[in-house]
Design an enzyme around this catalytic site. Structure first.
Site, PDB file in Angstrom:
ATOM      1  N   ASP A  24       6.191  10.884  -1.431  1.00 24.75           N
ATOM      2  CA  ASP A  24       5.191  11.890  -1.781  1.00 24.75           C
ATOM      3  C   ASP A  24       5.860  13.221  -2.103  1.00 24.75           C
ATOM      4  OD1 ASP A  24       3.070  10.225  -1.552  1.00 24.75           O
ATOM      5  OD2 ASP A  24       2.361  10.956   0.374  1.00 24.75           O
TER       6      ASP A  24
ATOM      7  N   ASP B 293      -1.800   1.191  -1.989  1.00 32.99           N
ATOM      8  CA  ASP B 293      -1.201   2.035  -0.952  1.00 32.99           C
ATOM      9  C   ASP B 293      -1.222   1.339   0.404  1.00 32.99           C
ATOM     10  OD1 ASP B 293      -0.046   4.306   0.114  1.00 32.99           O
ATOM     11  OD2 ASP B 293      -1.465   5.672  -0.833  1.00 32.99           O
TER      12      ASP B 293
HETATM   13  C1  GLA Z   1      -0.618   8.403   0.172  1.00 31.58           C
HETATM   14  C2  GLA Z   1       0.061   8.351  -1.175  1.00 31.58           C
HETATM   15  C3  GLA Z   1      -0.403   9.512  -2.028  1.00 31.58           C
HETATM   16  C4  GLA Z   1      -1.900   9.483  -2.150  1.00 31.58           C
HETATM   17  C5  GLA Z   1      -2.540   9.479  -0.774  1.00 31.58           C
HETATM   18  C6  GLA Z   1      -4.036   9.284  -0.873  1.00 31.58           C
HETATM   19  O1  GLA Z   1      -0.152   9.466   0.942  1.00 31.58           O
HETATM   20  O2  GLA Z   1       1.447   8.351  -1.046  1.00 31.58           O
HETATM   21  O3  GLA Z   1       0.193   9.458  -3.298  1.00 31.58           O
HETATM   22  O4  GLA Z   1      -2.297   8.355  -2.867  1.00 31.58           O
HETATM   23  O5  GLA Z   1      -2.020   8.463   0.045  1.00 31.58           O
HETATM   24  O6  GLA Z   1      -4.650   9.285   0.355  1.00 31.58           O
END
Ligand code: GLA
Length: 730
Positions: free
Chosen positions: A542, A474
């Site tokens: 997301d 990420d």
């Molecule tokens: C980001 C990702 C999510 C999740 C969060 C965790 O927002 O896109 O899928 O992994 O971080 O903090």
């Protein structure tokens, strides 16, 4: 593909109305259907005289006019292959330099070119240019992928002047595209609303797509576009160029309609705050700009990119992917070993291949119990995971499911041991208050020590847990207060950050060539073919609301193939699980739900859907995508994937509007089938307790019929999503 050098006889030139002069050279960079033609005149000025359909008779490239339109190019380089600033140029430059002696101009003349087949169906042409007054050289590289009709273009700059040269702009590509009109489709977004298209007619002057965010560079605007010539972009008709820059940092793509009404296109790293000091004897290589030309609409352009990506770019583009259950939305930061064990046992029951442990498993002094702390401290949190990751990996394996983890190794929380130990590893400005994006800061990957640290974090975890099967990587913060405490050239930071990231990923890929890696950036803040050289798949957003996803996935699909697009079924949105499952099936399917909360029918449906997916996934992943009805223009979205042999297809249709009696009122015309084959149509993902109105036994039609008359999938408010399998009938 042939690279052809045509020396033109005076006679031929004299006989034509064209301005090809005796002695001009023509360099044709060809794929199966496309040609980019460079003309070098007697002064050695290299210009682009064609980008579009390949001519049947290559000798006729020599008849191409110097400039397609009548009118005066005062400089003779409006259509330069790589426009240098400072001399006679009047337009947007590709290259801007200050030589060692301070001279702020460049002149680039043709020296030679060479061509070589570098892989089966891949031909590389290199054009060498030099400044006649300075020991300063530019090499233009064009990699032509024959079967996929994709050209990958980049540039290398080097010199042997007495002192460093300052590079103030250094584009990857500079193209020239004459047409009557130009329609640009570009995309914008933000968190949870990625990839919104906008189509505009280009007018005189400059239109710029760019980003200055450093990391998460695509958050507001991705480096991908569709350019339609003469008429707006249609799915299956018209001339379209799809372009995308393979770079995970600041970029700038410029479209300039010049005084002759031709289009100049420049794509590369954003020169913003990025002057690069190039020492004598060193080379600077730009990222690649990728493009494909189609005269059969944007559908063909996207199919070209998909084929190219699967074959030539994405790791294991022809291989397998793991279905998974993620715990992020099920638990957020609140979990322990017991909870996780129950979850991955549920994952096994559901039938996925892997359990993915998301954020929150690490850090002790500043435990990662929310998003304020702990990034950088990649040790298991002793309270949540007293037995460590290794224990969970083994537990999962004995439950019959693989195990993967979330990492965000480029980042640091202000409250972390890492920050305490290495404040100079953090990107921040002296004399300025720290400013946070999602409560965190970015590590300075231009520093080799930080590169070693990030590599060490990932390598350490994988060495300790050799059967760990998946990493979600990420990247949740942009770069504020851009400054490196250790970089001798502060203005190199934006560029060397990305180069540093790629160095780390190169090392990891050398050691772990087959490990599945998900590219995530707070959703889809980093989706580009620079990063996708390393990642098997990406997280588009997301936002997993089934309805929203139809649009988001639709728009990503112009550039990126289904096999790399992670679609998870979650609790976002109001649609039933069938709808969300059908939508997720259009790519790489996964889950982020609490399985134990599914009712009996939902669970049975999901288990069956996973089995169906495993049977049909190859058609979705490796097939050609045909868009049948756009959600942007209709209350219905419809698209299909057709296998290369045209013996199988998967057809997805959704209701995206809620007006009274909306749905598929009429048959939808299928595409991509073989007209002379016969096909059977069968509905998949039929929800338990419901019946499909599609009559299986009688549903046999020729491809010709299905593509001419069509077929009604009977989408309406009661059947808001319909998945049909189209199979060759013997
Ligand atoms: C980001 C990702 C999510 C999740 C969060 C965790 O927002 O896109 O899928 O992994 O971080 O903090």
């Amino acid at each position: 593909m042939k690279i052809t050098l045509y020396l033109f006889a005076f006679l031929l030139a004299a006989k034509t109305a064209f301005s090809a002069a005796p002695g001009d050279k023509y360099i044709a960079i060809e794929t199966q259907h496309t040609a980019l033609v460079i003309r070098v005149d007697q002064d050695g000025d290299p210009t682009i005289v064609h980008l579009g359909k390949r001519l049947q008779n290559a000798a006729e490239y020599g008849l191409l006019p110097a400039n397609e339109k009548r009118g005066e190019d005062y400089t003779k380089i409006y259509n330069s292959v790589y426009t240098p600033a400072g001399g006679r140029n009047l337009l947007e430059p590709a290259l801007q330099v200050a030589h060692a002696d301070g001279n702020p101009s460049a002149d680039l003349r043709y020296v030679r070119h060479e061509t070589q087949t570098v892989a089966d169906g891949v031909v590389l042409t290199t054009v060498f240019l030099k400044d006649p007054q300075y020991p300063f050289e530019v090499m233009l590289y064009y990699k032509a992928y024959q079967n996929e009709d994709v050209i990958e273009q980049w540039t290398t700059i080097r010199h042997s002047e007495k002192k460093p040269v300052r590079l103030q702009k250094y584009a990857s590509a500079n193209l020239y595209i004459p047409a009557r009109k130009y329609y640009l489709t570009h995309f914008h977004g933000d968190w949870a609303r990625e990839m919104n298209p906008e189509e505009i007619p280009l007018t005189a002057g400059l239109k710029v797509l760019d980003t200055k965010l450093g990391t998460r560079a695509d958050l507001f605007q991705p480096p991908s576009f569709l350019l339609a010539l003469n008429q707006p972009a249609e799915e299956e008709i018209g001339e379209v160029i799809a372009g995308t820059l393979a770079w995970s940092g600041n970029y700038k793509i410029e479209f300039e309609i010049d005084p002759l009404r031709n289009l100049r296109l420049l794509a590369g790293i954003n020169p913003y705050a990025s002057e690069y000091t190039l020492a004598p004897g060193k080379e600077f290589t730009t990222p690649a700009f990728l493009y494909t030309y189609s005269n059969a609409g944007k559908g063909q352009a996207s199919r070209n990119l998909h084929r190219w990506a699967r074959k030539h770019r994405i790791p294991q583009g022809k291989g397998n992917r793991l279905t998974l259950l993620n715990n992020w939305e099920a638990t957020y930061f609140d979990f322990n070993e017991e909870k996780l064990t129950a979850l991955f046992k549920d994952g096994k029951k559901l039938g996925v291949d892997l359990f993915l442990l998301d954020d929150g498993w690490f850090a002790n002094k500043y435990p990662r119990n929310n998003d304020q702390t702990g990034l950088g401290d990649w040790q298991e949190n002793k309270q949540k995971l007293p037995h460590g990751l290794g224990y969970l990996v083994k537990e999962a394996e004995s439950a019959g499911i693989k195990f993967g983890i979330w990492l965000e190794p480029e980042m640091v929380s202000p409250k972390s041991e890492l920050y305490e130990k290495h404040p100079d590893w953090v990107i921040k400005l002296p004399n300025r208050a720290e400013y946070y994006f999602r409560n965190q800061l970015v590590l300075d990957l231009s520093n080799p020590k930080v590169q070693d640290f990030v590599y060490g974090v990932v390598d350490g975890i994988l060495t300790k847990n050799p059967t760990l099967s998946y990493i979600k990587w990420d990247c949740n913060a942009v770069i504020y207060n851009a400054f490196s405490a250790t970089n001798p050239n502060p203005s190199h930071l934006f560029v060397e950050y990305v180069q540093g990231l790629y160095k780390v990923l190169d090392r990891l890929r050398a050691k772990y060539p087959t490990l599945p890696l998900m590219l995530c950036s707070g959703g889809g803040g980093r989706v580009d073919y620079g990063a996708l050289k390393y990642f098997t798949e990406f997280w588009p957003s997301d936002n997993t609301d089934g309805l929203e996803r139809i649009f988001i996935q639709w728009n990503y699909s112009y550039f990126f193939p289904a096999i790399a697009t992670c679609n998870h079924i979650t609790d976002w949105g109001d649609q039933p699980i069938k709808f969300r499952t059908d939508v997720a099936m259009m790519g790489k399917m996964g889950y982020d739900i609490v399985v134990s909360k599914l009712d009996e029918k939902e669970l049975a449906f999901s288990q069956q859907a996973l089995q169906t997916y495993s049977r049909v996934k190859d058609v979705i992943w490796q097939g050609d995508l045909f868009r049948l009805a756009s959600p942007q223009k209709n209350d219905l979205a419809s698209l299909m994937y057709v296998s290369e042999k045209q013996d199988k297809a998967l057809w997805f249709s959704y209701l995206v509007g809620n007006r009274y009696r909306e749905g598929s009122q009429a048959p939808i015309l299928l595409k991509g089938l073989n007209p002379s084959k016969k096909y059977r149509i069968q509905e998949l993902n039929v929800y338990p307790g419901t019946n499909s109105p599609i009559n299986h036994s009688q549903s046999v039609y020729s491809g010709d019929y299905l593509m001419t008359v069509g077929f009604n999938p009977q989408v309406d408010a009661r059947r808001a999503s319909v998945v049909l399998e189209v199979t060759e009938a013997n």
